[in-house]
Design an enzyme around this catalytic site. Structure first.
Site, mmCIF file in Angstrom:
data_model
loop_
_atom_site.group_PDB
_atom_site.id
_atom_site.type_symbol
_atom_site.label_atom_id
_atom_site.label_comp_id
_atom_site.label_asym_id
_atom_site.label_seq_id
_atom_site.Cartn_x
_atom_site.Cartn_y
_atom_site.Cartn_z
ATOM 1 N N CYS A 179 0.133 2.420 -5.916
ATOM 2 C CA CYS A 179 1.155 3.481 -6.024
ATOM 3 C C CYS A 179 0.895 4.381 -7.223
ATOM 4 O O CYS A 179 1.085 5.601 -7.153
ATOM 5 C CB CYS A 179 2.553 2.873 -6.143
ATOM 6 S SG CYS A 179 3.024 1.901 -4.709
ATOM 7 N N ARG A 228 3.899 3.351 3.023
ATOM 8 C CA ARG A 228 3.411 4.635 2.475
ATOM 9 C C ARG A 228 3.525 5.698 3.573
ATOM 10 O O ARG A 228 2.618 5.865 4.390
ATOM 11 C CB ARG A 228 1.957 4.494 2.012
ATOM 12 C CG ARG A 228 1.770 3.407 0.981
ATOM 13 C CD ARG A 228 0.336 3.241 0.539
ATOM 14 N NE ARG A 228 0.201 2.003 -0.210
ATOM 15 C CZ ARG A 228 0.572 1.828 -1.476
ATOM 16 N NH1 ARG A 228 1.052 2.843 -2.163
ATOM 17 N NH2 ARG A 228 0.447 0.661 -2.077
#
Ligand code: BEZ
Length: 218
Positions: free
Chosen positions: A54, A131
């Site tokens: 991330c 995601r």
């Protein structure tokens, strides 16, 4: 629990109006329907603050922000974390690497937005968003959707390429071939009737395989 989550997890589709919501972000409170008026929006989720993949992805969005600006596009991130975690992470990455996440990040601690956008996919994770990337046009219509799992980061070149392909396609009434990038030839839409078919056959185009596969330069 799993069944419950599956039932309330909506999956918005291409062509749908982007669901509206109110949220707390690192840039203050927003109402999505009033956010970034007359602009394209990239709404994207990441699984968790202070995690490695991330951090690379958020840094990628931040480092390429000028390219999104040039495409009249606002970025807005999201994860199922508190605003306090977001603020601490933004500050931590800035101190460690100098990269500043200069766009709003939604603190979706109650999972409201994640569920509205199908970002919570319980067979991947019951607590973290996958995601996701939603490409939303200035009329707030969803135009392209990407979902990636927790363990594979996205490709920033592809996100920018797809965004530009959508915009150039809209502006010129054309379609984009495999691997299209700026400057490449574009596809003349296939004919819808016999007159259009004859026009493709007779027309002077840059590249013609047959009447249904014709390319031109812009
Ligand atoms: C990561 O960003 O590295 C990550 C986050 C959640 C699960 C797995 C990896």
């Amino acid at each position: 629990m799993e069944q419950e989550l599956k039932e309330i997890n909506i999956m918005p589709r291409i062509g749908d109006q982007a669901p509206d919501f109110e949220a707390v972000t690192t840039k203050g409170k927003i109402k999505f329907s009033a956010f970034a008026k007359d602009k394209w929006i990239i709404l994207f989720s990441h699984p968790a603050d202070f995690t490695p993949v991330c951090t690379t992805e958020m840094s990628g969005f931040a480092q390429r922000k000028a390219e999104f600006d040039a495409l009249n596009t606002e970025l807005i991130g999201l994860s199922i974390d508190s605003i306090h975690a977001h603020l601490a992470w933004v500050n931590n990455v800035k101190e460690n690497t100098g990269v500043y996440f200069d766009f709003p990040i939604i603190a979706d601690i109650d999972m409201k937005v994640s569920r509205l956008y199908g970002m919570l996919q319980p067979n991947e994770s019951e607590t973290a968003a996958v995601r996701a990337v939603f490409f939303i046009d200035p009329s707030k219509k969803i135009r392209l959707v990407m979902y990636y799992p927790l363990n594979v980061g996205r490709n920033m070149d592809e996100i920018l390429r797809a965004l530009e392909a959508l915009q150039v396609s809209d502006a010129n009434g054309v379609a984009m071939p495999l691997n299209w990038k700026k400057g490449d030839r574009v596809i003349v839409p296939p004919p819808k009737d016999l007159d259009e078919m004859q026009e493709r056959i007779d027309g002077n185009y840059a590249e013609k395989i047959d009447f249904y596969l014709v390319k031109k330069d812009l």
